[in-house]
Design a protein around this motif. Structure first.
Motif, short mmCIF file in Angstrom:
data_model
loop_
_atom_site.label_atom_id
_atom_site.label_comp_id
_atom_site.label_asym_id
_atom_site.label_seq_id
_atom_site.Cartn_x
_atom_site.Cartn_y
_atom_site.Cartn_z
N GLY A 227 18.65 34.69 33.01
CA GLY A 227 18.08 33.92 34.02
C GLY A 227 16.65 33.26 33.47
N GLN A 228 16.27 33.48 32.37
CA GLN A 228 14.77 32.83 31.96
C GLN A 228 14.78 31.50 31.61
OE1 GLN A 228 13.60 36.39 29.44
NE2 GLN A 228 12.49 37.15 31.01
N GLY A 229 16.05 30.92 31.43
CA GLY A 229 16.11 29.39 31.38
C GLY A 229 15.83 29.32 29.72
N TYR A 230 16.13 27.90 29.44
CA TYR A 230 16.03 27.43 27.99
C TYR A 230 14.71 26.75 27.85
CZ TYR A 230 20.85 28.93 27.92
OH TYR A 230 21.99 29.50 27.81
N PRO A 231 14.31 26.73 26.51
CA PRO A 231 13.11 26.05 26.26
C PRO A 231 13.27 24.48 26.62
CG PRO A 231 13.64 27.46 24.30
CD PRO A 231 14.75 27.33 25.41
N ILE A 232 12.30 23.85 27.12
CA ILE A 232 12.65 22.34 27.78
C ILE A 232 12.17 21.51 26.64
CG2 ILE A 232 11.83 20.56 29.49
CD1 ILE A 232 11.81 22.67 31.50
N ARG A 233 13.08 20.43 26.41
CA ARG A 233 12.69 19.42 25.17
C ARG A 233 12.27 18.26 26.07
NH1 ARG A 233 18.01 21.00 23.01
NH2 ARG A 233 17.68 22.22 21.10
N VAL A 234 10.72 18.10 26.18
CA VAL A 234 10.41 17.20 26.98
C VAL A 234 10.63 15.75 26.61
CG1 VAL A 234 8.08 16.08 27.82
CG2 VAL A 234 8.43 18.88 28.10
N CYS A 235 10.30 15.59 25.23
CA CYS A 235 10.65 14.15 25.00
C CYS A 235 12.06 13.56 25.01
CB CYS A 235 10.42 14.01 23.34
SG CYS A 235 8.64 14.05 22.80
N GLU A 236 13.07 14.67 24.84
CA GLU A 236 14.43 14.34 25.31
C GLU A 236 14.56 13.95 26.84
OE1 GLU A 236 13.14 16.45 23.09
OE2 GLU A 236 14.38 16.79 21.22
N LEU A 237 13.86 14.80 27.51
CA LEU A 237 13.96 14.69 28.84
C LEU A 237 13.70 13.42 29.44
CD1 LEU A 237 14.52 16.55 31.23
CD2 LEU A 237 12.18 16.92 31.47
N LEU A 238 12.47 12.72 28.87
CA LEU A 238 11.78 11.75 29.24
C LEU A 238 12.40 10.38 28.44
CD1 LEU A 238 8.00 12.77 29.72
CD2 LEU A 238 9.69 12.67 31.43
N GLN A 239 12.95 10.50 27.57
CA GLN A 239 13.48 9.31 26.58
C GLN A 239 14.33 8.22 27.44
OE1 GLN A 239 16.79 11.39 24.02
NE2 GLN A 239 15.49 10.08 23.05
N SER A 240 15.16 9.05 28.53
CA SER A 240 16.28 8.22 29.27
C SER A 240 15.42 7.40 30.58
CB SER A 240 17.15 9.32 29.81
OG SER A 240 16.44 9.99 30.94
N LEU A 241 14.02 7.65 30.69
CA LEU A 241 13.48 7.01 31.93
C LEU A 241 13.08 5.47 31.46
CD1 LEU A 241 11.49 9.98 33.15
CD2 LEU A 241 13.66 9.08 34.03
N GLY A 242 13.46 4.76 32.34
CA GLY A 242 13.25 3.22 32.00
C GLY A 242 11.97 3.11 31.64
N GLY A 243 10.81 3.63 32.44
CA GLY A 243 9.51 3.24 32.24
C GLY A 243 8.88 3.61 31.02
N VAL A 244 9.71 4.73 30.12
CA VAL A 244 8.92 5.17 29.00
C VAL A 244 9.04 4.05 28.11
CG1 VAL A 244 9.04 6.99 27.24
CG2 VAL A 244 9.38 7.52 29.87
N THR A 245 7.93 3.73 27.35
CA THR A 245 7.62 2.83 26.34
C THR A 245 7.72 3.69 24.86
OG1 THR A 245 6.46 1.38 27.54
CG2 THR A 245 6.31 1.11 25.11
N TYR A 246 7.18 4.76 24.86
CA TYR A 246 6.99 5.53 23.47
C TYR A 246 7.05 7.01 23.89
CZ TYR A 246 4.76 6.97 19.23
OH TYR A 246 4.19 7.58 17.86
N ALA A 247 7.71 7.74 23.00
CA ALA A 247 7.90 9.10 23.21
C ALA A 247 8.18 9.62 21.90
CB ALA A 247 9.12 9.39 24.23
#
Lengths: 76, 351, 254
Positions: C154-174
């Protein structure tokens, strides 16, 4: 003819982390011995050979901006 | 004199803010204040301002924090639970000495409560719902006209003291329509160039921050804040005294409950009972001296609140036992009824 | 001999306030180099929230805003909307961005706020003494996962932020880079410059995630810390562009 270079170290800014040493391919620099430290007690980086080419890798790696680099210019 | 308009309290507050020169509004949906963000989304943007529906009340107050750093007049509004979420941001605004206007159109609580009117956020508003020693001027308007006037004034007071200001209304004030005339903005100018961020040309860097790990620094900041709070307390007090000179019983109430008490005063005066009303227009600073002064002559004070009793503690502190204090409260969205107040009042007068 | 490399004086003339071998020192320099080369010193508002980034307050000669922990993207939104021509640079750690501030970074990115986020991923809470961060690796030890982070417990997995944000329309560069070797430091500088150029050209939201060493809290020497990045972190946090000019480039879903 390989250009010559040299570094100037802000001794008080250096924290003896040694990361610059990991990037110097020519073994031109080393940390001062443990008894030679700055006022914070850190050994600091010194030039130990004359083969520096001024490639600036050590300065690029330095977290403390402690290294300025000089390089000989070609004689055109 | 502007022309008279019929407007909902929420919309009058929004329009007043725009007229006061507010250029940035950040909100989040929560009944009963939804007309404020909706009004901003339409009217603020077409008049060149910035409106954002944030992802949470926490994000909204922190957007206000950012906009305030640039010197822009910024505002957010919410209702009780949402204001709870903003408390950390409010403490940061005080700590970083940033001006801002916050509007709470209070609703029944605790927890999710309901969407009925309430005055149970009094402690949160005046005793500091956030962390650290801080105060802010808290206005409690009674009418739509007063809500608009105080919103405009709030921006001047916020800028003058570089401190957030709270407009504390409730669901009735927010939802009812009343005629009003918008006053002209004061036109006061505030030179913020000594501390704002951005366009640094020709000056040294500014840091807007409320943290220091150096010993004694935050204490020193607190002593400076105290000087400011004392000034605010001395200069920004607003209170209405209504028919109190010869009163045997003085009601103490603000906002919606003050309206109810005022009509009880009218009825009872007609029946020969001498009653009056002290109405705080600022609940911080609280009219302590005003109440204490009347306690020398008048021996009964009757506090009416839409809560289990919060302001009553400040009334006790003002009276310090020099007169009897009676209380009628309706928590959780309940609204005091005149008949209940009258019954209790008659019992007081007979004893 | 000509001086070919010198100290950037946007940093006051003092030792950097960071621990020996700390990646923050390198990344600070890369950010102020990019700001200087873009001629934006007078126009920059540097956002240093809560975490080791607070040490920038006395180190960098820039207009600085200190937002509440995690709320950097919200405060940055307020600043940028009020001052559209300013250069707003967010400097956040993994706790600030990927733990308490997850909602704020996602929504600022999704609104396409025209800001540049520098996200220093050192897989630990540094300032508070080495707690588990959202990016702490599986099996990596920290004061709040002393037996090694265990997703199964239950301590969770390391979060991959670039991969998390790349799907968002407002992101130009990650992009994700690292500062564990000199070539990577140079790549990081280029990525930061891209992020700043995007903002100046009003192209929307840019984020540069930078793998960075925290020797003191990892309990490793500066050299061993950089080896940890190379041998352990990059495997899970692949380097490279994840989104450029609004187009998704790579995904890492293993």
């Amino acid at each position: 003819m390989v250009k010559k270079g040299k570094i100037e170290v802000r001794i008080e800014h250096c924290k003896g982390c040694g990361l610059c040493l990991t990037t110097c391919k020519l073994n031109a620099i080393a940390l001062s011995t443990a008894d030679v430290t700055n006022s914070s007690g850190y050994p600091y980086v010194i030039m130990i050979n004359e083969n520096c080419t001024g490639c600036t890798m050590c300065a690029i790696m330095c977290p403390d901006q402690a290294i300025d680099v000089y390089r000989e210019q070609e004689h055109s | 004199m502007g022309e008279k308009q019929l407007m909902k309290g929420n919309e009058a507050i929004a329009e007043a803010a725009i007229r006061a020169g507010m250029t940035c509004y950040f909100g989040y949906p929560i009944t009963p204040q939804n007309e404020i963000p909706a009004y901003m989304a339409k009217h603020l943007t077409i008049r060149g301002g910035t409106f954002i529906q944030a992802e949470s009340e926490i994000a909204a107050i922190n957007m206000v924090y950012g906009a305030a750093c640039t010197g822009a007049r910024a505002m957010t509004s919410s209702s009780s639970p949402g204001i709870s979420l903003k408390q950390e941001g409010i403490s940061y605004l005080v700590g970083a000495r940033l001006p801002a206007v916050i509007v709470n159109i209070a609703r029944g609580g605790p927890g999710l409560g309901n969407i009925a009117p309430s005055q149970a956020d009094y402690f949160q508003a005046v005793k500091g719902g956030g962390h650290g020693d801080y105060h802010m001027v808290v206005y409690t308007p009674e009418t739509v006209q007063e809500a608009a006037d105080l919103t405009m004034k709030a921006f001047d007071v916020a800028d003058e003291y570089r401190n957030p200001v709270l407009i504390l209304g409730d669901a009735i004030l927010g939802q009812m329509m009343e005629p009003l005339v918008f006053k002209e903005p004061s036109g006061k100018k505030f030179d913020k160039s000594s501390w704002t961020l951005g366009n640094r040309k020709g000056r040294k860097s500014h840091l807007i921050n409320s943290l220091s790990l150096t010993e004694g620094v935050v204490e020193q900041w607190n002593w400076e804040l105290k000087k400011k709070f004392d000034l605010m307390a001395e200069r920004e007090l607003m209170v209405e005294e209504y028919m109190v000179e010869d009163a045997d019983v003085i009601f103490v109430a603000y906002g919606t409950t003050a309206r109810i008490c005022r009509s009880v005063v009218h009825q009872t005066r007609k029946q020969g009972m001498k009653t009056g009303l002290i109405r705080p227009i600022t609940v911080w600073p609280f009219p302590t001296e005003t109440i204490a002064g009347h306690a020398e002559k008048t021996k009964h004070f009757f506090v009416v609140e839409m809560s289990l009793g919060q302001m009553i503690e400040d009334v006790r502190l003002a009276i310090l036992g020099n007169a009897k204090i009676h209380f009628h409260g309706r928590p959780g969205g309940g609204i005091p009824a005149e008949a209940d107040i009258l019954k209790q009042l008659k019992a007081i007068l007979q004893s | 001999m000509k001086k070919v490399y010198e100290r950037n004086n946007i940093a006051f003339d003092m030792p950097s306030p960071y621990c020996p071998g700390c990646g923050h020192g390198v990344i600070h320099r890369l950010v102020i180099d990019a700001i200087k080369e873009a001629g934006q010193e007078d126009n920059t508002i540097f956002m240093a929230p809560v975490g080791c980034s607070i040490l920038a307050y006395t180190y960098l000669d820039l207009d600085i805003c200190q937002p509440a922990h995690g709320r950097t993207p919200a405060a940055a939104t307020g600043i940028k909307r009020a001052l559209p021509d300013s250069l707003v640079v967010l400097y956040q750690g993994d706790g600030d961005l990927a733990a308490i501030g997850t909602a704020e970074i996602i929504h600022a990115a999704n609104r396409g706020e025209n800001i540049t986020a520098i996200f220093v991923n050192n897989a630990i809470y540094g300032m508070t003494g080495g707690q588990m961060a959202p990016t702490t690796l599986k099996g990596q030890k920290a004061t709040t996962c002393p037996f090694g982070r265990s997703p199964e417990d239950g301590q969770g997995y390391p979060i991959r932020v670039c991969e998390l944000l790349q799907s968002l329309g407002g992101v130009t560069y990650a992009a994700r880079t690292s500062v564990h070797t000199a070539p990577n430091v140079l790549k990081t500088k280029k990525a930061i410059q891209t992020g700043i150029e995007n903002q100046m050209e009003k192209k929307g939201f840019s984020i540069i995630e930078i793998l960075s060493a925290c020797p003191v809290n990892w309990g490793l020497s500066p050299q061993k810390s950089n080896e940890f990045i190379a041998n352990e972190m990059i495997g899970y946090f692949p380097l490279g562009d994840f989104k450029k000019d609004g187009k998704i480039i790579q995904r890492s879903d293993h």
